[in-house]
Design an enzyme around this catalytic site. Sequence first.
Site, PDB file in Angstrom:
ATOM      1  N   SER A 181       3.944 -12.531  23.459  1.00  0.00           N
ATOM      2  CA  SER A 181       4.239 -13.548  24.468  1.00  0.00           C
ATOM      3  C   SER A 181       3.084 -13.666  25.461  1.00  0.00           C
ATOM      4  CB  SER A 181       5.524 -13.196  25.211  1.00  0.00           C
ATOM      5  OG  SER A 181       5.347 -12.049  26.018  1.00  0.00           O
ATOM      6  N   ARG A 191       3.099 -14.788  17.719  1.00  0.00           N
ATOM      7  CA  ARG A 191       2.669 -14.424  16.362  1.00  0.00           C
ATOM      8  C   ARG A 191       3.333 -13.123  15.949  1.00  0.00           C
ATOM      9  NH1 ARG A 191       2.119  -9.980  17.367  1.00  0.00           N
ATOM     10  NH2 ARG A 191       0.405  -8.849  18.330  1.00  0.00           N
ATOM     11  N   ASP A 240      -8.260  -4.891  14.204  1.00  0.00           N
ATOM     12  CA  ASP A 240      -8.956  -6.074  14.752  1.00  0.00           C
ATOM     13  C   ASP A 240     -10.098  -5.689  15.672  1.00  0.00           C
ATOM     14  OD1 ASP A 240      -7.186  -5.340  16.837  1.00  0.00           O
ATOM     15  OD2 ASP A 240      -6.719  -7.421  17.365  1.00  0.00           O
ATOM     16  N   GLY A 244       7.484  -8.783  25.495  1.00  0.00           N
ATOM     17  CA  GLY A 244       7.477  -7.347  25.236  1.00  0.00           C
ATOM     18  C   GLY A 244       8.132  -6.965  23.924  1.00  0.00           C
ATOM     19  N   HIS A 300      -4.451  -2.201  14.431  1.00  0.00           N
ATOM     20  CA  HIS A 300      -5.566  -1.379  14.909  1.00  0.00           C
ATOM     21  C   HIS A 300      -6.789  -1.532  13.999  1.00  0.00           C
ATOM     22  CE1 HIS A 300      -3.346   0.601  18.167  1.00  0.00           C
ATOM     23  NE2 HIS A 300      -2.315   0.595  17.336  1.00  0.00           N
ATOM     24  N   TYR A 326      -3.653   3.165  23.552  1.00  0.00           N
ATOM     25  CA  TYR A 326      -4.436   2.143  22.845  1.00  0.00           C
ATOM     26  C   TYR A 326      -5.925   2.359  23.131  1.00  0.00           C
ATOM     27  CZ  TYR A 326      -5.693  -2.652  21.444  1.00  0.00           C
ATOM     28  OH  TYR A 326      -6.247  -3.745  20.842  1.00  0.00           O
ATOM     29  N   ASP A 339      -4.503 -11.809  18.370  1.00  0.00           N
ATOM     30  CA  ASP A 339      -3.360 -12.520  18.934  1.00  0.00           C
ATOM     31  C   ASP A 339      -3.741 -13.922  19.387  1.00  0.00           C
ATOM     32  OD1 ASP A 339      -2.310 -10.047  18.540  1.00  0.00           O
ATOM     33  OD2 ASP A 339      -1.963  -9.597  20.657  1.00  0.00           O
ATOM     34  N   GLY A 393       6.637  -7.627  20.769  1.00  0.00           N
ATOM     35  CA  GLY A 393       5.709  -7.573  19.644  1.00  0.00           C
ATOM     36  C   GLY A 393       5.374  -8.934  19.079  1.00  0.00           C
TER      37      GLY A 393
END
Length: 338
Positions: free
Chosen positions: A108, A13, A22, A103, A20, A198, A149, A105
Amino acid sequence: MSAATVRVHAPGRVNLIGDHTDYMGGPVLPMAVHLGTTVVGTRGGGVVELRSDLEPDPVVLSLPAPDPTTVEPRWGRYVAGAAVELGATEGFTGTVTSTVPPGSGLSSSSALTVAVCLALGATGTHAELAVAARAAEVRANGVPCGIMDQLCSVAGVEGHALLIDCDAMTVDPVPVPEDACIWVVPSGQQRQLADSAYAERRARCEDAAALVGPLPAASLDAVEAIEDPVVRARARHVRSESGRVLAAADALRVGDLAELGRLMVASHRSLAQDFEVSTPVLDELVEGLLATPGVYGARLTGAGFGGCVVALARPGVELDGWHVRPAAGATVEIGGAE
Ligand code: ADP
Ligand code: MG
């Protein structure tokens, strides 16, 4: 159990806008893309054995699966996370092939986890499957990610982006006009410190929510009255980004790509200034794209600290990345014997 071939596909996606938000229960506007991960194999036995075309070493796990954080090779942690989360007792032998660059974005890891959950027999509503896949991914990598995601990978609709309310876990497909070309442009900067940063950002947002209530709908005055300047800035981003996501969905619905581009740029600036998850490399890439004729807007996408930029461009513009097309969500086919 007959050895019928199970074929699962789960898309990656890209998030058009809403980063930031969700995990604070706000809205996001991702779309499932035509790049995805496919798992093909057969169910049965007491072992999960998978080979990936992206990895040198296979994953072999006896069920019940061990603690995912101890599994080697590392990609097996996502497989073990899925097996533990689902309480899998029936094995699976097969292969993983993927067109999602890891990796970068495009998530995956979620495409892999959703695909493995489905291969192992997970069933349920889109929301239930996404919750299981998210829990599996958290078991695998310890990052307390939101639901975007996995829900996007499960519930994607061809030709559409998805306006997701991450609190209610509702999905509202929004058509992507033919003349909206969406590009994912890698920055070349490996994400660094992204996982610890994060968790730290999320903790500050929770501090803010304890003061002013759920951030996506918090009063702007209340946000501005937060005493701690860092907590205030983080809250301001989540609040303002939530508004931009809803405005972006409206802009997409009426095909106002200039407005969507403007909102994407505002999102980038907020992620850079209030949320402090951009880097000079990402800022420069965004500025360069904005100076490219035919580009409506660009922003960092994903957690930040490197990774990718998503750009919205007119047809005919060629950028140095992947031109991604809106695709359907995950599918499971159970065929005849191999
Ligand atoms: P992304 O933004 O792509 O999700 P992550 O760092 O979260 O980046 O996940 C990438 C990791 O997911 C890889 O290092 C690998 O462990 C795993 N992974 C993703 N896709 C595959 C695949 N097709 N085969 C094996 N491992 C994969
Ligand atoms: Mg990931």
